[in-house]
Design a protein around this motif. Structure first.
Motif, PDB file in Angstrom:
ATOM      1  N   SER A  45       0.831  -1.200   0.000  1.00 23.14           N
ATOM      2  CA  SER A  45       0.000   0.000   0.000  1.00 23.14           C
ATOM      3  C   SER A  45       0.871   1.257   0.000  1.00 23.14           C
ATOM      4  O   SER A  45       0.509   2.268  -0.586  1.00 23.14           O
TER       5      SER A  45
ATOM      6  N   VAL B 262       1.754   1.685  -3.644  1.00 21.80           N
ATOM      7  CA  VAL B 262       0.616   2.205  -4.403  1.00 21.80           C
ATOM      8  C   VAL B 262       0.386   3.676  -4.077  1.00 21.80           C
ATOM      9  O   VAL B 262       0.120   4.498  -4.967  1.00 21.80           O
ATOM     10  N   ALA B 263       0.516   4.019  -2.787  1.00 20.58           N
ATOM     11  CA  ALA B 263       0.307   5.411  -2.387  1.00 20.58           C
ATOM     12  C   ALA B 263       1.323   6.324  -3.040  1.00 20.58           C
ATOM     13  O   ALA B 263       0.991   7.423  -3.492  1.00 20.58           O
TER      14      ALA B 263
ATOM     15  N   LEU C  71       0.237   6.719  -6.696  1.00 15.31           N
ATOM     16  CA  LEU C  71      -0.992   7.487  -6.874  1.00 15.31           C
ATOM     17  C   LEU C  71      -0.820   8.944  -6.479  1.00 15.31           C
ATOM     18  O   LEU C  71      -1.446   9.818  -7.066  1.00 15.31           O
ATOM     19  N   ARG C  72       0.031   9.216  -5.495  1.00 16.27           N
ATOM     20  CA  ARG C  72       0.199  10.600  -5.036  1.00 16.27           C
ATOM     21  C   ARG C  72       0.794  11.458  -6.149  1.00 16.27           C
ATOM     22  O   ARG C  72       0.270  12.533  -6.468  1.00 16.27           O
TER      23      ARG C  72
ATOM     24  N   PHE D 294       0.924  10.723  -9.394  1.00 18.60           N
ATOM     25  CA  PHE D 294      -0.010  10.747 -10.530  1.00 18.60           C
ATOM     26  C   PHE D 294      -1.152  11.710 -10.258  1.00 18.60           C
ATOM     27  O   PHE D 294      -1.483  12.554 -11.097  1.00 18.60           O
ATOM     28  N   GLY D 295      -1.765  11.608  -9.066  1.00 19.90           N
ATOM     29  CA  GLY D 295      -2.931  12.438  -8.757  1.00 19.90           C
ATOM     30  C   GLY D 295      -2.602  13.906  -8.789  1.00 19.90           C
ATOM     31  O   GLY D 295      -3.352  14.707  -9.349  1.00 19.90           O
TER      32      GLY D 295
ATOM     33  N   ALA E 174       2.258  15.314   2.895  1.00 20.54           N
ATOM     34  CA  ALA E 174       2.112  14.481   1.699  1.00 20.54           C
ATOM     35  C   ALA E 174       1.432  13.175   2.048  1.00 20.54           C
ATOM     36  O   ALA E 174       0.586  12.679   1.291  1.00 20.54           O
TER      37      ALA E 174
ATOM     38  N   SER F 292      -2.440  12.000   0.746  1.00 21.75           N
ATOM     39  CA  SER F 292      -2.684  10.870  -0.140  1.00 21.75           C
ATOM     40  C   SER F 292      -4.094  10.324   0.059  1.00 21.75           C
ATOM     41  O   SER F 292      -4.660   9.753  -0.876  1.00 21.75           O
TER      42      SER F 292
ATOM     43  N   ILE G  33      -6.063  12.212  -2.238  1.00 20.36           N
ATOM     44  CA  ILE G  33      -5.724  11.824  -3.617  1.00 20.36           C
ATOM     45  C   ILE G  33      -6.435  10.521  -3.988  1.00 20.36           C
ATOM     46  O   ILE G  33      -6.879  10.350  -5.118  1.00 20.36           O
ATOM     47  N   TYR G  34      -6.558   9.603  -3.003  1.00 25.87           N
ATOM     48  CA  TYR G  34      -7.308   8.372  -3.284  1.00 25.87           C
ATOM     49  C   TYR G  34      -8.731   8.718  -3.701  1.00 25.87           C
ATOM     50  O   TYR G  34      -9.248   8.179  -4.684  1.00 25.87           O
TER      51      TYR G  34
ATOM     52  N   LEU H 270      -9.800  11.469  -4.964  1.00 23.65           N
ATOM     53  CA  LEU H 270      -9.754  12.106  -6.292  1.00 23.65           C
ATOM     54  C   LEU H 270      -9.628  11.071  -7.389  1.00 23.65           C
ATOM     55  O   LEU H 270     -10.329  11.138  -8.408  1.00 23.65           O
ATOM     56  N   VAL H 271      -8.750  10.083  -7.167  1.00 27.07           N
ATOM     57  CA  VAL H 271      -8.547   9.064  -8.203  1.00 27.07           C
ATOM     58  C   VAL H 271      -9.825   8.260  -8.412  1.00 27.07           C
ATOM     59  O   VAL H 271     -10.220   7.982  -9.548  1.00 27.07           O
TER      60      VAL H 271
ATOM     61  N   LEU I 271     -12.223  10.360 -10.355  1.00 26.18           N
ATOM     62  CA  LEU I 271     -11.796  10.478 -11.762  1.00 26.18           C
ATOM     63  C   LEU I 271     -12.082   9.192 -12.521  1.00 26.18           C
ATOM     64  O   LEU I 271     -12.505   9.232 -13.683  1.00 26.18           O
TER      65      LEU I 271
END
Lengths: 223, 84
Positions: free
Chosen positions: A147, A150-151, A154-155, A157-158, B60, B64, B67-68, B70-71, B74
């Protein structure tokens, strides 16, 4: 959504080459070529040495383990990710980091670095950190590693993708020049995200080395 | 209204709720972290470097979560697996 999905440049059989590949390869060549050319010359080399030592000192202050083997990796990540984020402000070129594939690849490198340096520091005993404090925690440790990777992907990318998307939406709603303040904010975000990616890689790698170190030299605090 | 229409409608509504609700908690958490950090810098200006560095990394991590959300929203809007 052309602001978020990479456009296909070339199709070779089953391989689809997107603009992410082209842009990131060009950036890598530019960075590697430019820097290796710069260290051959007298003036730029001294300037680069000062920059390197300053950044190395910053990294050294952050963690307690010896950072010397990790410094080149972190600095490469900083340079590449900052360049990849910042190249998006140029017209026509889009940031390669708005593609989840690239950020996932970077995150996997970061995951691998933790294991490689953990192994290099303490050999097979490093694997014992997965069954600490007891074997019951094995699945949770594995989920934690995954995780965290993945975080990381994704961070980055987002942040980059949402910046580009907001710019595109404002451009289509309000017209030119209006996205400029957003792009200025995007410049800050780009550099900060590159910094954070490198620092998190450093922290994860250092914690892998630290865990192994605690196991071989138990200290009163560690137990 | 066919089933596909309903899927689109529900996806759009849920995407809005996802990002709206999903950003509340990270916003509160980041604000709390920032106020604490400013407080600490005001008390100990010498430690400003360490505090702001840790603050960046911590923020940060907190961010996140947003951001999860948001993803996910999206994906619901632009890459919905249920829609052709």
């Amino acid at each position: 959504m052309d602001a978020m999905t990479p456009t296909t440049v070339l199709t070779v059989g089953p391989l689809v080459i997107t603009d992410t590949v082209v842009t990131s390869a060009a950036l890598s060549l530019l960075l590697a070529g430019g820097l290796s050319l710069a260290v051959r010359m007298e003036g730029p080399r001294e300037a680069l040495e000062v920059v390197y030592e300053t950044l190395e000192g910053t990294l050294r202050d952050m963690v307690t383990v010896d950072v010397t083997p990790i410094v080149p990796l972190i600095l490469t990540q900083w340079a590449f990710i900052a360049a990849a984020n910042l190249v998006g402000v140029l017209p026509i070129v889009a940031s390669p980091t708005r593609d989840l594939s690239l950020t996932a690849a970077l995150a996997v490198i970061s995951l691998g670095a933790g294991h490689v340096y953990g192994f290099r520091a303490h050999g097979w005993r490093y694997l014992k950190s997965y069954v600490s404090p007891n074997p019951l925690m094995l699945p949770f440790n594995i989920i934690g590693e995954l995780s965290r990777t993945v975080a990381l992907a994704l961070r980055l990318f987002g942040n980059v993708a949402s910046g580009e998307l907001i710019g595109a939406i404002v451009l289509s709603l309000a017209g030119p020049l209006l996205p400029v303040p957003l792009m200025l904010l995007g410049l800050i975000t780009s550099v900060v995200q590159a910094y954070i990616f490198g620092v998190l890689t450093l922290v994860f790698t250092a914690s892998a080395m630290q865990v192994a170190a605690d196991r071989t030299h138990p200290t009163p605090e560690a137990t | 209204m066919t089933g596909q229409d309903w899927i689109s409608i529900v996806s759009i509504i849920v995407a809005g709720f996802t990002i709206a609700i999903g950003s509340i908690a990270p916003a509160l958490g980041e604000a709390r972290a920032l106020t604490q950090a400013l407080d600490s810098i005001a008390r100990q200006p010498d430690a400003a470097d360490t505090i702001s560095r840790t603050l960046f990394v911590g923020m940060a991590m907190v961010e996140s979560t947003a951001i999860y959300a948001l993803v996910v929203s999206l994906v619901l809007l632009f890459a919905n697996p249920l829609l052709p």
